[in-house]
Scaffold this active site. Structure first.
Site, mmCIF file in Angstrom:
data_model
loop_
_atom_site.group_PDB
_atom_site.id
_atom_site.type_symbol
_atom_site.label_atom_id
_atom_site.label_comp_id
_atom_site.label_asym_id
_atom_site.label_seq_id
_atom_site.Cartn_x
_atom_site.Cartn_y
_atom_site.Cartn_z
ATOM 1 N N SER A 153 0.815 -1.207 0.000
ATOM 2 C CA SER A 153 0.000 0.000 0.000
ATOM 3 C C SER A 153 0.857 1.271 0.000
ATOM 4 C CB SER A 153 -0.956 -0.030 1.192
ATOM 5 O OG SER A 153 -1.935 0.963 1.068
ATOM 6 N N ASP A 175 -2.065 6.567 -3.599
ATOM 7 C CA ASP A 175 -0.935 5.882 -2.964
ATOM 8 C C ASP A 175 -0.473 4.747 -3.880
ATOM 9 O OD1 ASP A 175 -3.024 4.097 -2.590
ATOM 10 O OD2 ASP A 175 -2.323 3.446 -0.632
ATOM 11 N N ASP A 214 -0.848 1.526 -4.193
ATOM 12 C CA ASP A 214 -1.766 0.565 -4.817
ATOM 13 C C ASP A 214 -3.083 1.213 -5.195
ATOM 14 O OD1 ASP A 214 -2.609 0.852 -2.161
ATOM 15 O OD2 ASP A 214 -3.396 -1.186 -2.060
ATOM 16 N N ASP A 254 -5.562 2.733 -3.706
ATOM 17 C CA ASP A 254 -6.839 2.529 -3.023
ATOM 18 C C ASP A 254 -7.122 3.665 -2.042
ATOM 19 O OD1 ASP A 254 -5.077 1.977 -0.974
ATOM 20 O OD2 ASP A 254 -6.076 0.132 -0.332
#
Length: 398
Positions: free
Chosen positions: A135, A278, A280, A282
């Protein structure tokens, strides 16, 4: 031995106690027997200790369960995506090797946002989805996120079962597929187009983002291609920064965790709005036309109030985590909007959303970010960007 029949090793030690010997239930290679324990099927070692409960109950081993699953409508396919970390190559190959070794087919789709994995897992009729990402963390870290066949994150109990299997080498080795039962892997490169179409289809066909200048910061992460294409095809004038991943620069002084560059570029290019994602993709941080970073509580308040004004806020309520400021609750209450709180973690917010029938969730941590789970309901906001989504003044939160 001692007038009992069992399996012993070359030194005469019991490999498996006689009472656990049963036809077809003992594997002399792994030394495990499969017996009924506490009304469940379980694997036991030579001393009769439970190694693991069989998650597929009386269906036998992994291969038997997989075969039955296919008959019941499951596909035996796993979707596998990742972000742009260099370590993703190693972990991806390890996962492919492990999954195919127990009979699963793996579809590799390369760098894609985490929400795309959730959507595509269901869309491509896979039994599960896996996202390799840490993440918003630096490139040194990496992690694994699991999704069920509907694109939902797994609950805690299922995650615990996966961990038990992961650390049980004996159980895994005893369930290795052979011959025609070995799974296969293939790489599909066109899924980015499928997800782009999905996002664009949520936007009104007769509307576009022409005359709107948008700055995007993709954090050198999973959205480095996709984000720009989406906004460009919707007609926006797009400027993208931090979109050249090299495996080591993901989230490095960029993206949702470090939106200062985005704010400066919005001012420099006189853009209408800026979005920072960010690694990834999400989470998102929003910057307004003045280059000011919009606090997440204000953002959720503005969006919620906008939807209520246009009679699009389902059940007049919103879900957030316990990290959100109580001032948000007070502000929403003044406008007749309920606020529900959950534990920190998007899966817990989603549980509240499902329970209460909501369309927006918001999770706040080190940096605020917003998740919009119903594009149809929110498309009107984006088609009216030039109207500047309802602004909330500082004093309203003090």
């Amino acid at each position: 031995s001692d007038k009992k029949i069992g399996f012993i090793n070359k030194t005469g030690e019991w490999i498996i106690e006689p009472q656990f010997l049963a036809t077809k239930n003992f594997d002399p290679v792994s030394g495990l027997a499969r017996v009924k324990k506490e009304d469940k099927w379980a694997y036991v070692n030579k001393s009769g200790e439970i190694i693991s409960f069989d998650g597929i109950e009386s269906q036998g081993n992994f291969h038997e369960g997989l075969a039955k699953g296919k008959k019941d409508g499951k596909t035996g396919r796993i979707l596998l995506g990742k972000d742009t970390r260099r370590s993703g190559y190693m972990i991806e190959n390890a996962l492919v090797s492990g999954l195919t070794s127990v009979g699963y087919d793996v579809i590799q789709i390369g760098p894609m946002p985490t929400p795309a994995i959730a959507y595509l897992t269901a869309s491509m009729r896979c039994d599960a989805g896996i996202m390799l990402s840490a993440s918003h963390n630096d490139y040194e870290d990496n992690g694994v996120k699991f999704f069920d066949c509907s694109g939902n994150k797994l609950n805690v109990d299922i995650e615990k079962q996966i961990e038990e299997i992961f650390y049980n080498d004996t159980l895994i080795s005893s369930n290795q597929a052979t011959h025609a039962n070995i799974g296969k892997a293939k790489r599909i490169d066109d899924v980015i187009g499928r997800y782009i179409v999905h996002i664009k289809d949520s936007f009104p066909k007769d509307k576009n983002l022409s005359d709107i200048r948008v700055v995007l910061d993709t954090a050198n992460g999973a959205a480095y291609k996709l984000a720009e294409i989406v906004f460009d095809e919707l007609g926006a004038d797009v400027i993208t920064i931090h979109n050249k991943p090299n495996g080591y620069n993901i989230n490095e002084n960029s993206g949702a965790m470090h939106p200062t560059d985005l704010a400066n570029k919005v001012r420099e290019y006189r853009a209408d709005i800026g979005f920072a994602f960010d690694g990834d993709a999400d989470r998102v941080v929003v910057v307004d036309e003045r280059g000011e970073i919009i606090d997440g509580d204000k953002l959720i308040g503005a969006l919620t109030l906008y939807l209520k004004k246009h009679n699009k806020l389902k059940n007049d309520a919103v879900a957030v985590t316990i990290m959100s400021n109580s001032a948000l609750k007070d502000f929403l209450a003044k406008n007749g909007i309920k606020l529900y709180k959950s534990k920190v973690g998007d899966k817990f917010v989603l549980e509240v959303m499902k329970e209460k029938g909501l369309i927006i969730e918001y999770k706040k941590g080190k940096e605020p970010y917003l998740k919009l789970l119903n594009y149809d309901e929110l498309s009107e906001i984006f088609q009216n960007l030039k109207e500047r989504v309802t602004r909330i003044k500082e004093d309203e939160f003090e």
